[in-house]
Design a protein around this motif. Structure first.
Motif, mmCIF file in Angstrom:
data_model
loop_
_atom_site.group_PDB
_atom_site.id
_atom_site.type_symbol
_atom_site.label_atom_id
_atom_site.label_comp_id
_atom_site.label_asym_id
_atom_site.label_seq_id
_atom_site.Cartn_x
_atom_site.Cartn_y
_atom_site.Cartn_z
ATOM 1 N N ALA A 30 3.162 6.559 -5.504
ATOM 2 C CA ALA A 30 3.760 7.349 -4.422
ATOM 3 C C ALA A 30 2.691 8.181 -3.744
ATOM 4 C CB ALA A 30 4.860 8.240 -4.980
ATOM 5 N N ILE A 31 2.795 8.254 -2.409
ATOM 6 C CA ILE A 31 1.792 9.015 -1.656
ATOM 7 C C ILE A 31 1.996 10.500 -1.875
ATOM 8 C CG2 ILE A 31 0.882 9.492 0.642
ATOM 9 C CD1 ILE A 31 1.740 6.708 1.482
ATOM 10 N N PHE A 32 3.240 10.939 -1.802
ATOM 11 C CA PHE A 32 3.563 12.353 -1.986
ATOM 12 C C PHE A 32 4.480 12.502 -3.199
ATOM 13 C CE2 PHE A 32 2.955 11.618 2.590
ATOM 14 C CZ PHE A 32 1.867 12.444 2.820
ATOM 15 N N GLU A 33 4.339 13.624 -3.857
ATOM 16 C CA GLU A 33 5.125 13.848 -5.073
ATOM 17 C C GLU A 33 6.615 13.938 -4.776
ATOM 18 O OE1 GLU A 33 3.680 17.266 -7.062
ATOM 19 O OE2 GLU A 33 1.735 16.390 -7.602
ATOM 20 N N THR A 36 9.178 9.027 -1.422
ATOM 21 C CA THR A 36 9.327 7.709 -2.043
ATOM 22 C C THR A 36 8.384 6.682 -1.442
ATOM 23 O OG1 THR A 36 11.096 7.165 -0.477
ATOM 24 C CG2 THR A 36 11.749 8.136 -2.602
ATOM 25 N N SER A 37 7.642 7.046 -0.414
ATOM 26 C CA SER A 37 6.714 6.108 0.226
ATOM 27 C C SER A 37 5.537 5.837 -0.691
ATOM 28 C CB SER A 37 6.205 6.685 1.551
ATOM 29 O OG SER A 37 7.281 6.898 2.444
ATOM 30 N N THR A 38 5.144 4.571 -0.770
ATOM 31 C CA THR A 38 4.018 4.176 -1.605
ATOM 32 C C THR A 38 2.845 3.790 -0.725
ATOM 33 O OG1 THR A 38 4.726 1.873 -1.663
ATOM 34 C CG2 THR A 38 5.610 3.341 -3.367
#
Length: 305
Positions: free
Chosen positions: A286-289, A292-294
């Motif tokens: 995941a890009i951000f904690e 949900t975007s990877t």
């Protein structure tokens, strides 16, 4: 009434004191003659003056005998001469013996004991036979032994030397078992209980030893891994799994540690593999904690496009 309750030895001591009260120093003439007669009959000064249990009551105290010797030096010289001859008589006769009184040769079974400053020869075979037969047990001791066995006391507590609860020697206890069926039954129950406790203790020790070896193996394997390796427990767990299944032998662990580390790195390449100077990143990460975007969602072209 009070005198009747006094012990016999106190009465004898009192009578002896009253006998010599007011008497002049030394010995009377008739007592000196009796003393000399006993010496000529084979006695010694020690036997006549010591009052020891093995020699019987003393004829006169040693202090009075000594005073009589000072007053009559010629009589004293003769008394000491006869006493020395009587005391030396028979000394050394045991040295020439080649067998004990039961016929066992000293050349084979001799044992030297030190008793009261003297060296005494003993027969090992006689000692063995006495031990094998066992000593007799007094009835009052037998009652105590039976009570202790019924209470569940161990045999060693009744027979071991040096223990305050000791009642008899082990060879005497064995003889009591042979001669008394009731004691034998009680002893058998105690032995069976001791055997059960011993088996439990034995298996507990075996189990603890296995656990101890496993703990030692754990730290030994950890010590074989590189100091900077972060996931040591994962590799140790994999090695233990192969040890339990038989896929890996204990003596081959040291040689196979590097292969387990390499397999772990291959299984988790994003942590250890690098592209240039940067570690590889997972496209599924995941890009951000809080999102949900990877990383894979943002890929617009392949590596070799």
């Amino acid at each position: 009434m009070a005198n009747a309750q006094q012990p016999a030895w106190i009465e004898a001591h009192r009578a002896g004191c009253l006998k010599w009260r007011g008497a002049p120093p030394g010995m009377p003439a008739e007592l000196a003659d009796e003393f000399m007669t006993n010496l000529k009959a084979g006695s010694t000064i020690r036997k006549l003056t010591s009052g020891m249990k093995e020699f019987g009551p003393s004829l006169v105290s040693y202090s009075r005998f000594k005073k009589h010797c000072e007053l009559h030096p010629e009589w004293a010289a003769e008394a000491w001469r006869i006493s020395k001859i009587n005391g030396d008589f028979g000394k050394g006769h045991n040295r020439i013996k080649t067998h004990c009184k039961f016929g066992h040769p000293f050349a084979t079974y001799q044992r030297l004991n030190f008793d009261k400053g003297s060296v005494i020869r003993k027969c090992n075979m006689c000692h063995f036979l006495r031990y094998k037969e066992g000593g007799r047990v007094k009835p009052e001791i037998m009652v105590k032994v039976k009570a202790e066995l019924e209470r569940g006391a161990t045999i060693s507590s009744l027979t071991a030397s040096g223990k305050p609860t000791r009642l008899l020697a082990h060879h005497a206890f064995k003889r009591a078992r042979r001669e008394n069926p009731e004691i034998d039954i009680l002893a058998a129950k105690v032995i069976e209980g001791s055997r059960s406790r011993a088996l439990r203790t034995r298996w507990t020790r075996v189990h603890n030893e296995i656990r101890r070896e496993q703990n030692n193996d754990y730290y030994m394997i950890r010590a074989l891994l590189p100091v900077s390796f972060p996931d040591k427990d994962d590799v140790v767990g994999a090695i233990f799994e192969d040890l339990l299944t038989g896929a890996l032998k204990r003596e081959n662990v040291r040689a196979r540690v590097k292969s387990y580390v390499a397999a772990h790195n291959k299984l988790f390449p994003t942590k250890y593999a690098k592209f240039g100077e940067s570690p590889l990143l997972s496209l599924d990460e995941a890009i951000f904690e809080d999102g949900t975007s990877t990383r894979g969602d943002n890929v617009s072209r392949g590596l070799w496009d």
